[in-house]
Design an enzyme around this catalytic site. Structure first.
Site, short mmCIF file in Angstrom:
data_model
loop_
_atom_site.label_atom_id
_atom_site.label_comp_id
_atom_site.label_asym_id
_atom_site.label_seq_id
_atom_site.Cartn_x
_atom_site.Cartn_y
_atom_site.Cartn_z
N ASP A 1 0.87 -1.07 -0.09
CA ASP A 1 -0.17 0.03 0.07
C ASP A 1 0.87 1.32 -0.12
O ASP A 1 1.15 1.94 1.02
CB ASP A 1 -0.95 -0.05 1.28
CG ASP A 1 -2.13 -1.34 1.10
OD1 ASP A 1 -2.20 -1.55 0.02
OD2 ASP A 1 -2.39 -1.51 2.12
N LYS B 1 0.60 -8.35 -2.29
CA LYS B 1 -0.71 -7.89 -2.60
C LYS B 1 -0.61 -6.41 -3.11
O LYS B 1 -0.09 -5.86 -2.46
CB LYS B 1 -1.70 -8.06 -1.63
CG LYS B 1 -3.03 -7.55 -1.66
CD LYS B 1 -3.99 -7.69 -0.25
CE LYS B 1 -4.21 -6.34 0.36
NZ LYS B 1 -4.96 -5.21 -0.05
N ASP C 1 -6.07 -6.56 -5.44
CA ASP C 1 -7.25 -6.43 -4.33
C ASP C 1 -8.02 -5.05 -4.64
O ASP C 1 -7.98 -4.04 -4.24
CB ASP C 1 -6.59 -6.07 -2.76
CG ASP C 1 -7.58 -5.93 -1.75
OD1 ASP C 1 -8.73 -6.57 -2.06
OD2 ASP C 1 -7.27 -5.59 -0.78
N LEU C 2 -8.81 -5.38 -5.98
CA LEU C 2 -9.33 -4.42 -6.59
C LEU C 2 -10.83 -4.21 -5.98
O LEU C 2 -11.59 -3.27 -6.33
CB LEU C 2 -9.51 -4.58 -7.95
CG LEU C 2 -8.23 -4.60 -8.72
CD1 LEU C 2 -8.09 -4.70 -10.19
CD2 LEU C 2 -7.36 -3.30 -8.55
N LYS C 3 -11.46 -5.29 -5.30
CA LYS C 3 -12.64 -5.10 -4.79
C LYS C 3 -13.91 -4.99 -5.65
O LYS C 3 -14.47 -3.76 -5.54
CB LYS C 3 -12.56 -4.30 -3.44
CG LYS C 3 -11.64 -4.89 -2.25
CD LYS C 3 -12.10 -3.91 -0.97
CE LYS C 3 -11.14 -4.73 -0.11
NZ LYS C 3 -9.70 -4.23 -0.19
N HIS D 1 -17.13 -4.42 -7.80
CA HIS D 1 -18.33 -4.34 -7.16
C HIS D 1 -19.16 -3.56 -8.20
O HIS D 1 -19.14 -2.42 -8.13
CB HIS D 1 -18.53 -3.71 -5.87
CG HIS D 1 -19.86 -3.87 -5.25
ND1 HIS D 1 -19.91 -3.46 -4.15
CD2 HIS D 1 -20.98 -4.28 -5.31
CE1 HIS D 1 -21.24 -3.49 -3.40
NE2 HIS D 1 -21.86 -4.28 -4.34
N ILE E 1 -22.12 -4.20 -11.92
CA ILE E 1 -23.14 -5.07 -12.49
C ILE E 1 -22.38 -6.15 -13.20
O ILE E 1 -21.21 -6.26 -13.46
CB ILE E 1 -23.97 -4.46 -13.61
CG1 ILE E 1 -22.92 -3.77 -14.68
CG2 ILE E 1 -24.92 -3.21 -12.99
CD1 ILE E 1 -23.98 -3.54 -16.06
N PRO E 2 -23.25 -7.41 -13.38
CA PRO E 2 -22.32 -8.59 -13.69
C PRO E 2 -21.57 -8.45 -14.94
O PRO E 2 -20.21 -8.94 -15.00
CB PRO E 2 -23.39 -9.89 -13.82
CG PRO E 2 -24.53 -9.23 -12.79
CD PRO E 2 -24.43 -7.67 -12.88
N THR F 1 -20.23 -5.84 -16.33
CA THR F 1 -18.76 -5.07 -15.91
C THR F 1 -17.75 -5.76 -15.27
O THR F 1 -16.60 -5.82 -15.49
CB THR F 1 -19.15 -3.90 -15.19
OG1 THR F 1 -20.12 -2.97 -16.12
CG2 THR F 1 -17.98 -3.02 -15.16
N THR G 1 -12.69 -5.61 7.44
CA THR G 1 -12.27 -5.56 8.55
C THR G 1 -12.40 -4.34 9.29
O THR G 1 -11.96 -4.27 10.54
CB THR G 1 -10.80 -6.48 8.53
OG1 THR G 1 -10.16 -5.70 7.58
CG2 THR G 1 -10.72 -7.68 8.36
N GLN H 1 -8.36 -0.41 11.40
CA GLN H 1 -8.91 -2.00 11.52
C GLN H 1 -9.76 -1.86 12.87
O GLN H 1 -9.43 -1.39 13.83
CB GLN H 1 -7.82 -2.92 11.36
CG GLN H 1 -6.96 -3.04 10.28
CD GLN H 1 -7.74 -3.29 9.00
OE1 GLN H 1 -8.95 -3.59 8.85
NE2 GLN H 1 -7.27 -3.74 8.02
N GLY I 1 -0.17 -5.43 6.31
CA GLY I 1 0.21 -4.26 5.45
C GLY I 1 0.98 -3.49 6.68
O GLY I 1 2.43 -3.72 6.67
N ARG I 2 0.56 -2.35 7.36
CA ARG I 2 1.37 -1.44 8.03
C ARG I 2 2.19 -1.94 9.10
O ARG I 2 3.29 -1.39 9.37
CB ARG I 2 0.27 -0.40 8.70
CG ARG I 2 -0.33 0.65 7.53
CD ARG I 2 -1.63 1.32 8.01
NE ARG I 2 -2.49 0.48 8.14
CZ ARG I 2 -3.77 0.70 8.46
NH1 ARG I 2 -4.17 1.89 8.73
NH2 ARG I 2 -4.89 -0.28 8.27
O1 C5P Z 1 -2.33 -1.98 6.87
P1 C5P Z 1 -3.09 -3.36 7.04
O2 C5P Z 1 -2.39 -4.60 7.64
O3 C5P Z 1 -4.43 -2.78 7.78
O4 C5P Z 1 -3.54 -3.70 5.63
C1 C5P Z 1 -4.72 -4.52 5.29
C2 C5P Z 1 -4.65 -4.73 3.70
O5 C5P Z 1 -5.89 -5.55 3.38
C3 C5P Z 1 -5.02 -3.14 3.18
O6 C5P Z 1 -4.36 -3.32 1.88
C4 C5P Z 1 -6.73 -3.41 2.91
O7 C5P Z 1 -7.06 -2.66 1.79
C5 C5P Z 1 -6.93 -4.87 2.74
N1 C5P Z 1 -8.18 -5.47 3.20
C6 C5P Z 1 -8.63 -5.34 4.55
N2 C5P Z 1 -9.92 -5.72 4.77
C7 C5P Z 1 -10.57 -6.42 3.79
C8 C5P Z 1 -10.20 -6.81 2.51
C9 C5P Z 1 -8.75 -6.40 2.26
O8 C5P Z 1 -8.04 -4.53 5.20
N3 C5P Z 1 -11.77 -6.75 4.04
#
Ligand code: C5P
Length: 245
Positions: free
Chosen positions: A15, A37, A64-66, A68, A70-71, A73, A131, A201, A221-222
């Site tokens: 990120d 990711k 991780d484009l999430k 969301h 219409i089907p 697209t 999350t 989170q 991530g962080r």
């Molecule tokens: O920095 P951190 O450990 O919180 O990063 C979590 C990563 O997981 C981020 O890239 C976030 O976009 C992704 N993510 C998430 N929760 C989800 C799906 C993806 O935190 N449900």
């Protein structure tokens, strides 16, 4: 489990706002055998060509484009992602069963036609409840069932649609694991080694707790990207994961 096996279960979230920083961290961590990711921030900065270039360092990415939409697209977007050679892509389960099936069909068609790039196949992972959400925020969205029930419902939809797995928090990993088949992947962000900051989170667990709860793959991530010693941070997480019998 071998050290390599454990490392393959850990995804580092790149990120970052620019390509160079993502590549720099990936170069440092790739020798440890972890996966990577790329999320919306990096994708919006570097675009599909940047992803292809980045994969030269990271190997096939979880994008991780999430999705969301219409089907139709989503189907066409998944087809485009498959051509990039990514390891997997995320779709919001709340897009519904038709949307999820459209994504899965596109990934299967790309694999059958040999378009799915480096990894041969693109995995479709359905995001259940983010999350960052808690029970109260879910209610604000008009969802008046307990959070765990909503995750379970969305996991059932994802399984029925043929998705390869779901993204859920470690708190629901056991629930999803027990409700689905063993090959259905449970991927958990919200990973926080003891003592690290939660940030935005809401539903988090330590690496050890996530593995104990039945998570197949962990996303971090962080705690790594903001660490002064990312290699040391990854080593500590891998050791914690490997210690789970
Ligand atoms: O920095 P951190 O450990 O919180 O990063 C979590 C990563 O997981 C981020 O890239 C976030 O976009 C992704 N993510 C998430 N929760 C989800 C799906 C993806 O935190 N449900």
């Amino acid at each position: 489990m071998t050290q390599d096996g454990v490392a393959q279960r850990l995804f580092v979230a790149l990120d970052f706002p620019d390509f160079d920083r993502a590549v720099e961290l990936a170069r440092q961590l790739a020798p440890l055998g972890v996966r990577f990711k790329a999320g919306l921030e990096l994708f919006c900065r570097v675009g599909p060509q940047g992803v292809v270039e980045l994969q030269g360092v990271t190997g096939p990415l979880l994008l991780d484009l999430k999705l969301h939409d219409i089907p139709r697209t989503v189907e066409r977007s998944v087809r485009a992602v498959a051509a990039l050679g990514a390891w997997g892509v995320t779709l919001h389960a709340t897009g519904g069963p038709v949307m999820l099936s459209a994504g899965v069909a596109a990934a299967a068609a790309a694999a059958a036609q040999g378009w799915a790039g480096t990894d041969g196949r693109l995995r479709c992972l359905a995001v259940t409840v983010l999350t960052s959400l808690d029970e109260q925020l879910l209610h604000v969205l008009g969802v008046h069932v307990p959070l765990r029930e909503q995750v379970r419902r969305l996991a059932d939809l994802a399984l029925a649609a043929g998705c390869d797995g779901v993204v859920a928090s470690p708190e629901e990993a056991r629930l999803v694991r027990d409700a689905t088949s063993p090959s259905f992947l449970v991927v958990t962000p919200g990973i926080r080694p003891a003592g690290s900051a939660w940030g935005d989170q809401a539903r988090v667990a330590t690496p050890q707790a996530a593995v104990e709860a039945g998570a197949d793959c962990l996303v971090v991530g962080r705690p790594v990207t903001e660490s002064p010693d990312p290699v040391g941070a990854i080593r500590a997480i891998l050791e914690e994961m490997a210690d789970v019998p």
